[in-house]
Design a protein around this motif. Structure first.
Motif, PDB file in Angstrom:
ATOM      1  N   SER A 164       0.712  -1.231  -0.032  1.00 25.25           N
ATOM      2  CA  SER A 164      -0.174  -0.013   0.046  1.00 25.25           C
ATOM      3  C   SER A 164       0.921   1.194   0.115  1.00 25.25           C
ATOM      4  N   LYS A 165       0.254   2.343  -0.577  1.00 28.78           N
ATOM      5  CA  LYS A 165       0.938   3.390  -0.875  1.00 28.78           C
ATOM      6  C   LYS A 165       1.450   4.079   0.796  1.00 28.78           C
ATOM      7  N   GLY A 166       2.667   4.575   0.865  1.00 28.61           N
ATOM      8  CA  GLY A 166       2.919   4.798   2.230  1.00 28.61           C
ATOM      9  C   GLY A 166       3.668   4.133   3.176  1.00 28.61           C
ATOM     10  N   THR A 221      17.689  -2.457   3.684  1.00 27.35           N
ATOM     11  CA  THR A 221      17.432  -1.176   4.027  1.00 27.35           C
ATOM     12  C   THR A 221      16.063  -0.897   3.794  1.00 27.35           C
ATOM     13  N   THR A 222      15.386   0.100   4.188  1.00 23.61           N
ATOM     14  CA  THR A 222      13.742   0.292   3.940  1.00 23.61           C
ATOM     15  C   THR A 222      13.432   1.537   3.177  1.00 23.61           C
ATOM     16  N   VAL A 223      12.616   1.821   2.521  1.00 26.19           N
ATOM     17  CA  VAL A 223      12.070   2.858   1.904  1.00 26.19           C
ATOM     18  C   VAL A 223      10.572   2.932   1.938  1.00 26.19           C
ATOM     19  N   LYS A 224      10.020   4.268   1.773  1.00 26.02           N
ATOM     20  CA  LYS A 224       8.479   4.461   1.818  1.00 26.02           C
ATOM     21  C   LYS A 224       8.088   3.997   0.380  1.00 26.02           C
ATOM     22  N   ALA A 225       6.872   3.246   0.079  1.00 28.77           N
ATOM     23  CA  ALA A 225       6.405   3.139  -1.151  1.00 28.77           C
ATOM     24  C   ALA A 225       5.640   4.420  -1.523  1.00 28.77           C
ATOM     25  N   SER A 226       5.996   4.808  -2.850  1.00 23.82           N
ATOM     26  CA  SER A 226       5.367   5.854  -3.098  1.00 23.82           C
ATOM     27  C   SER A 226       4.625   5.670  -4.688  1.00 23.82           C
ATOM     28  N   LYS A 227       5.232   5.089  -5.788  1.00 27.16           N
ATOM     29  CA  LYS A 227       4.928   4.697  -6.685  1.00 27.16           C
ATOM     30  C   LYS A 227       5.419   3.264  -7.224  1.00 27.16           C
ATOM     31  N   THR A 228       4.539   2.493  -8.251  1.00 22.75           N
ATOM     32  CA  THR A 228       5.146   1.328  -8.761  1.00 22.75           C
ATOM     33  C   THR A 228       6.360   1.538  -9.658  1.00 22.75           C
ATOM     34  N   GLY A 229       7.071   0.407  -9.398  1.00 20.17           N
ATOM     35  CA  GLY A 229       8.321   0.446 -10.127  1.00 20.17           C
ATOM     36  C   GLY A 229       9.470  -0.733  -9.666  1.00 20.17           C
ATOM     37  N   THR A 230      10.547  -0.748 -10.027  1.00 18.46           N
ATOM     38  CA  THR A 230      11.437  -1.707 -10.047  1.00 18.46           C
ATOM     39  C   THR A 230      12.811  -1.296  -9.232  1.00 18.46           C
ATOM     40  N   TRP A 231      13.096  -2.085  -8.390  1.00 16.72           N
ATOM     41  CA  TRP A 231      14.302  -1.945  -7.518  1.00 16.72           C
ATOM     42  C   TRP A 231      15.546  -2.773  -7.605  1.00 16.72           C
ATOM     43  N   ARG A 232      16.510  -2.192  -7.570  1.00 16.58           N
ATOM     44  CA  ARG A 232      17.918  -2.879  -7.685  1.00 16.58           C
ATOM     45  C   ARG A 232      18.799  -2.305  -7.032  1.00 16.58           C
ATOM     46  N   TRP A 233      20.180  -3.165  -6.895  1.00 13.98           N
ATOM     47  CA  TRP A 233      21.382  -2.821  -6.372  1.00 13.98           C
ATOM     48  C   TRP A 233      22.260  -2.455  -7.561  1.00 13.98           C
ATOM     49  N   ALA A 234      23.235  -1.621  -7.212  1.00 10.68           N
ATOM     50  CA  ALA A 234      24.365  -1.355  -8.032  1.00 10.68           C
ATOM     51  C   ALA A 234      25.673  -1.177  -7.269  1.00 10.68           C
TER      52      ALA A 234
END
Length: 254
Positions: A164-166, A221-234
């Motif tokens: 859910s957003k937020g 780590t943690t982040v707040k959900a704001s929009k649909t998309g893809t996460w990755r590490w670099a």
């Protein structure tokens, strides 16, 4: 192209292993030979994993009045006797003018065949050499540095999916690095790795934050959900280790 041999140069079906010739300053024509236009892997690092052979394109121009055989470019440390072992394949002379040849060469690094050592990762000097028909030869330092690096890998997992957003998204992963001596990937702890995000419909990733891996190479780590998309590490690598990016993990935000 000639056949492939370990640490050897092939010309006309014969091969030679070069030892005992001292390098001279770059650009010199010691012994009546000049090597120019030397390129190794287009100036990029050579990144090697634990199993797959890596082919490295190399080229140079050689000018000499001597009758010659087996010219090649090679990588060394200290003196020219401390070389990085690999297979070499060279072309015949591509004639430019009288006494001037362009040579195309491929270096083959195969960690599944040759026992590579982790201490071999890092900077190597570049030299070129040739043997003469009837004996003798010439070796010249080319004033170039090539980095040979251990390959790295990253994994990623972003959850929950969907979210859910937020709400909070937890992103985990692991950074590992090729161990040439065990021929396996091992934890690479303490690395600074970038968490990146690409919204749905976007064409590129943006770095959101940077996180240090723990001693076991684990990332979290943690982040707040704001929009649909893809996460990755670099991970951007260092003088002994190649860069890498993980696959992407898509999270739908409701």
């Amino acid at each position: 192209m000639g056949k492939k041999l370990w640490r050897a140069v092939v010309a006309g079906g014969a091969a030679a292993v070069f030892t005992g010739m001292a390098a001279v300053p770059a650009g010199a024509a010691e012994g009546g030979v000049s090597f120019t236009r030397v390129q190794v892997n287009g100036g990029k690092p050579i990144v090697i994993g634990v199993s797959n052979e890596v082919a490295v394109p190399t080229s140079f121009r050689m000018e000499t009045t001597h009758k010659w055989k087996w010219p090649a470019v090679f990588l060394y440390r200290g003196n020219t006797g401390e070389r990085l072992w690999h297979a070499i394949e060279t072309s015949d002379c591509i004639k430019v003018s009288s006494g001037v040849c362009d040579i195309k060469e491929t270096m083959y690094f195969d960690p599944s065949v040759w026992d590579m050592h982790n201490s071999e990762a890092g900077a190597w000097k570049v030299a070129a050499e040739v043997y003469f028909q009837g004996g003798g030869g010439d070796t010249d330092d080319e004033g170039l540095t090539v980095y040979v690096k251990r390959n790295s890998r990253l994994t990623v997992n972003a959850s929950p999916e969907p979210v859910s957003k937020g709400r909070t998204i937890t992103v985990t992963g692991k950074v590992t690095r090729a161990n040439w001596e065990t021929r396996k990937y091992a934890s690479y702890g303490g690395r600074l790795v970038s968490l990146q995000f690409k919204p749905t419909g976007a064409t590129s990733y943006t770095t959101v934050k940077k996180v240090y891996a723990n001693g076991s190479g684990d990332l979290k780590t943690t982040v707040k959900a704001s929009k649909t998309g893809t996460w990755r590490w670099a991970y951007y690598g260092n003088t002994t280790t190649g860069p890498s990016t993980s696959a992407g993990d898509n999270v739908v935000v409701k």
